[in-house]
Design an enzyme around this catalytic site. Structure first.
Site, PDB file in Angstrom:
ATOM      1  N   GLU A 241       0.881  -1.174   0.000  1.00  0.00           N
ATOM      2  CA  GLU A 241       0.000   0.000   0.000  1.00  0.00           C
ATOM      3  C   GLU A 241       0.911   1.214   0.000  1.00  0.00           C
ATOM      4  O   GLU A 241       1.555   1.519   1.005  1.00  0.00           O
ATOM      5  CB  GLU A 241      -0.892  -0.008   1.244  1.00  0.00           C
ATOM      6  N   CYS A 275      -2.433   8.806   2.895  1.00  0.00           N
ATOM      7  CA  CYS A 275      -2.133   8.285   1.553  1.00  0.00           C
ATOM      8  C   CYS A 275      -3.264   8.602   0.595  1.00  0.00           C
ATOM      9  O   CYS A 275      -3.047   8.875  -0.579  1.00  0.00           O
ATOM     10  CB  CYS A 275      -1.898   6.788   1.620  1.00  0.00           C
TER      11      CYS A 275
HETATM   12  P1  NDP Z   1       8.642   4.785   4.247  1.00  0.00           P
HETATM   13  O1  NDP Z   1       8.565   4.014   2.984  1.00  0.00           O
HETATM   14  O2  NDP Z   1       9.770   5.709   4.435  1.00  0.00           O
HETATM   15  O3  NDP Z   1       8.650   3.793   5.491  1.00  0.00           O
HETATM   16  C1  NDP Z   1       7.647   2.814   5.697  1.00  0.00           C
HETATM   17  C2  NDP Z   1       8.161   1.767   6.662  1.00  0.00           C
HETATM   18  O4  NDP Z   1       9.195   1.008   6.039  1.00  0.00           O
HETATM   19  C3  NDP Z   1       8.789   2.352   7.922  1.00  0.00           C
HETATM   20  O5  NDP Z   1       8.474   1.527   9.011  1.00  0.00           O
HETATM   21  C4  NDP Z   1      10.270   2.307   7.598  1.00  0.00           C
HETATM   22  O6  NDP Z   1      11.081   2.328   8.749  1.00  0.00           O
HETATM   23  C5  NDP Z   1      10.352   0.976   6.877  1.00  0.00           C
HETATM   24  N1  NDP Z   1      11.538   0.791   6.044  1.00  0.00           N
HETATM   25  C6  NDP Z   1      12.425   1.720   5.591  1.00  0.00           C
HETATM   26  N2  NDP Z   1      13.369   1.129   4.815  1.00  0.00           N
HETATM   27  C7  NDP Z   1      13.071  -0.192   4.754  1.00  0.00           C
HETATM   28  C8  NDP Z   1      13.633  -1.323   4.104  1.00  0.00           C
HETATM   29  N3  NDP Z   1      14.712  -1.217   3.324  1.00  0.00           N
HETATM   30  N4  NDP Z   1      13.038  -2.530   4.277  1.00  0.00           N
HETATM   31  C9  NDP Z   1      11.934  -2.664   5.023  1.00  0.00           C
HETATM   32  N5  NDP Z   1      11.338  -1.634   5.680  1.00  0.00           N
HETATM   33  C10 NDP Z   1      11.891  -0.415   5.543  1.00  0.00           C
HETATM   34  O7  NDP Z   1       7.221   5.529   4.362  1.00  0.00           O
HETATM   35  P2  NDP Z   1       6.791   6.615   5.440  1.00  0.00           P
HETATM   36  O8  NDP Z   1       6.876   6.027   6.800  1.00  0.00           O
HETATM   37  O9  NDP Z   1       7.500   7.880   5.131  1.00  0.00           O
HETATM   38  O10 NDP Z   1       5.220   6.763   5.117  1.00  0.00           O
HETATM   39  C11 NDP Z   1       4.697   7.708   4.238  1.00  0.00           C
HETATM   40  C12 NDP Z   1       4.328   7.052   2.924  1.00  0.00           C
HETATM   41  O11 NDP Z   1       3.393   5.992   3.173  1.00  0.00           O
HETATM   42  C13 NDP Z   1       3.625   7.984   1.958  1.00  0.00           C
HETATM   43  O12 NDP Z   1       4.134   7.816   0.662  1.00  0.00           O
HETATM   44  C14 NDP Z   1       2.178   7.508   1.999  1.00  0.00           C
HETATM   45  O13 NDP Z   1       1.453   7.820   0.843  1.00  0.00           O
HETATM   46  C15 NDP Z   1       2.343   6.043   2.229  1.00  0.00           C
HETATM   47  N6  NDP Z   1       1.123   5.462   2.807  1.00  0.00           N
HETATM   48  C16 NDP Z   1       0.345   4.640   2.026  1.00  0.00           C
HETATM   49  C17 NDP Z   1      -0.850   4.126   2.518  1.00  0.00           C
HETATM   50  C18 NDP Z   1      -1.732   3.233   1.675  1.00  0.00           C
HETATM   51  O14 NDP Z   1      -2.603   2.560   2.243  1.00  0.00           O
HETATM   52  N7  NDP Z   1      -1.574   3.177   0.361  1.00  0.00           N
HETATM   53  C19 NDP Z   1      -1.305   4.443   3.869  1.00  0.00           C
HETATM   54  C20 NDP Z   1      -0.399   5.298   4.591  1.00  0.00           C
HETATM   55  C21 NDP Z   1       0.765   5.779   4.065  1.00  0.00           C
HETATM   56  P3  NDP Z   1      11.594   3.738   9.329  1.00  0.00           P
HETATM   57  O15 NDP Z   1      10.464   4.730   9.224  1.00  0.00           O
HETATM   58  O16 NDP Z   1      11.891   3.412  10.727  1.00  0.00           O
HETATM   59  O17 NDP Z   1      12.755   4.135   8.479  1.00  0.00           O
END
Ligand code: NDP
Length: 505
Positions: A241, A275
């Protein structure tokens, strides 16, 4: 948050309250070995969790549902303190917890019950068939910071209901709500090891992807691609997502008060850090000025600031520090290319990380505010000649998460919905679809793979097994070995009768 949740050590990650800058807590930054240990515990706990069956798991989910209702304020306060959204918006996440626990307790069994299959193929005459859904084992859920419960624990619930054990890796920016979920699990008596949290940064998330049996990822498209690539290498299922740039289309015959109210809610909910936030509006020329005036008035009436009690603020702070640069960058890029700010446009001076609700007009497709995900409290509004132009501009995006259409004409609305490249389209509405758990929600194009909610929202946490039984076992099948010419000729005759007349077969 209770003091019991805090573990402060040099290598821990501090969690900041974005509204006040105060320390809200701190969590451990788990390394690969610690994650592997969690997965081993989850793997050991899974068979017993599967064995208690749907009824047994539903009993636990009902306790969870009750817990969410009894602890709305506790959950809301924790979310508010680490994410900065208003207490009213934070409480809705707890409400979602109750709705989702009730939904999956009720529906898991029917979505995952054995499914009888009938075949009209003449080669399988006399067989009975069914599909069964078996849990994948250990599911890793990785979540973002914008909805610390909704897009994090929200996906844990169906994974548990399907008979998996689950490890949740929340964003390092908002991990405290997940730790509260660990407390909840203890308080309702969820068996040990069934649900665990892996707190830490991106490396912790990457370590989780290495050792679980399926991944549910919510976050940016950039990280989603990395996770999908690794899941592809490991040949494990993953559901993604991702980001969005959701358009809203307002036609000249729309109820403009309703359209304005829904678009303000859809664009400003969680200060635009959603999102499925409305990130651009396309409005037919005859009503453009009137619509813009209504939306601008509503934007100006929004109260921006720290939420101290229910109903005290409409727009909270920005959770993730770099987000401020993205939003400021999109606004200044637009202005430098000729856009006009009708209200807002600046960082709010004072304590906390707040950005003013911002309306932009005179915007053009080359501007970042119309091309890239802003994830903030801004709304660029574009004047269009007709619905066709609105559809074309809406679809001219790499994203395809959601869209909304405002018109009194149901037939036209549905035609537009079918023309839009988006996983969900709402008509005269925004965001409400998320609370219809029967309705799948997921993105097209760069907005994701797979869906949450509905039948697929739980089947994705299972392995399908097809079972076929011969009801009338013969010594040898017509097409069995050794082959006999007379049987092969008979088979051809049957094929001719069964399939030789395409209109009747
Ligand atoms: P990120 O992609 O930066 O992070 C998402 C999660 O992935 C965090 O827990 C992060 O950890 C973790 N992560 C980072 N690097 C890795 C890796 N290499 N492998 C596995 N996990 C990893 O997203 P954001 O947290 O910035 O969230 C915002 C984004 O989420 C926006 O683009 C938004 O549109 C989207 N979103 C989509 C939704 C949907 O349902 N379609 C709903 C809500 C949000 P850490 O943060 O600790 O680095």
């Amino acid at each position: 948050m209770s003091a019991g949740l805090m573990r402060v050590a040099a290598e821990d990650i501090p969690v900041e309250n974005p509204s006040t800058g105060a320390l809200a807590g701190s969590v451990s930054n788990m390394n690969e070995t610690e994650v592997e240990r969690l997965v081993a515990v989850a793997r050991a706990a899974q068979p017993a969790w599967q064995a208690i069956g749907f009824k047994g798991r539903a009993r636990h989910l009902r306790s969870m549902q009750r817990w969410f209702v009894d602890n709305i304020d506790r959950v809301a306060t924790t979310i508010h303190e680490e994410n900065g959204k208003s207490l009213d918006e934070a409480a809705i996440e707890a409400v979602y917890g109750a709705i989702a626990s009730a939904f999956w307790a009720r529906k898991a069994h029917s979505y995952l019950a054995d499914q009888k299959v009938r075949s009209r193929s003449i080669l399988v005459f006399g067989r009975s068939m069914f599909i069964r859904y078996a849990p994948v084992g250990v599911v890793g859920v990785i979540g973002p910071w914008n909805n610390p419960l909704l897009n994090n624990f929200g996906d844990v619930i169906p994974a548990l209901a399907a008979g998996n054990t689950v490890i949740l890796k929340p964003s390092e920016v908002t991990p405290l709500t997940t730790l509260l979920m660990v407390e909840m699990a203890k308080e309702i008596g969820l068996p040990s090891g069934v649900f665990q949290a892996a707190t830490g940064d991106g490396a912790t998330g990457a370590a989780l992807v290495e050792s679980v049996d399926a991944v549910m990822f919510t976050g940016s498209t950039r990280t989603g691609r990395k996770v999908a690539a690794r899941c592809g290498e490991r040949l494990i299922p993953c559901s993604l997502e991702l980001g969005g740039k959701d358009p809203a289309i307002v036609l000249a015959d729309a109820d403009l008060d309703r359209a304005a109210a829904m678009i303000v809610f859809g664009s400003m909910h969680n200060s635009g850090q959603t999102c499925t936030s409305i990130e651009r509006a396309y409005v037919e020329a005859p009503v453009f000025d009137e619509f813009v005036a209504k939306v601008t008035d509503l934007y100006r009436s929004l109260r921006l600031g720290e939420s101290t009690a229910l109903g005290s603020s409409d727009c909270g702070s920005l959770t993730f520090p770099p987000q401020l640069e993205t939003i400021t960058g999109h606004v200044s890029d637009a202005v430098s290319r000729g856009a006009t700010i009708l209200t807002g446009g600046h960082v709010q001076p004072g304590v906390g990380r707040f950005f003013q609700p911002t309306i932009l007009v005179d915007v053009t497709p080359d501007m970042a505010c119309l091309r890239e995900e802003t994830f903030g409290p801004t709304l660029p509004i574009v004047k269009v000649a007709d619905a066709e132009e609105a559809i074309r501009l809406s679809n001219a995006s790499p994203y395809g998460l959601q869209a909304s259409v405002y018109t009194k004409n149901k037939r036209v609305a549905e035609r537009i919905a079918r023309s839009l490249e988006a996983g969900t389209v709402t008509i005269n509405d925004s965001l409400a679809n998320y609370f219809a758990l029967e309705l799948p929600m997921g993105g097209w194009k760069d907005s994701g793979l797979g869906t949450r909610h509905g039948a697929d929202g739980i089947r994705k946490f299972t392995k399908r097994q097809s079972v076929m039984r011969t009801r009338f076992p013969m010594k040898k099948e017509l097409h069995g070995m050794p082959f006999e010419a007379k049987n092969s000729r008979l088979l051809r005759r049957i094929v001719e009768i069964a399939y030789g007349h395409p209109r009747t077969s």
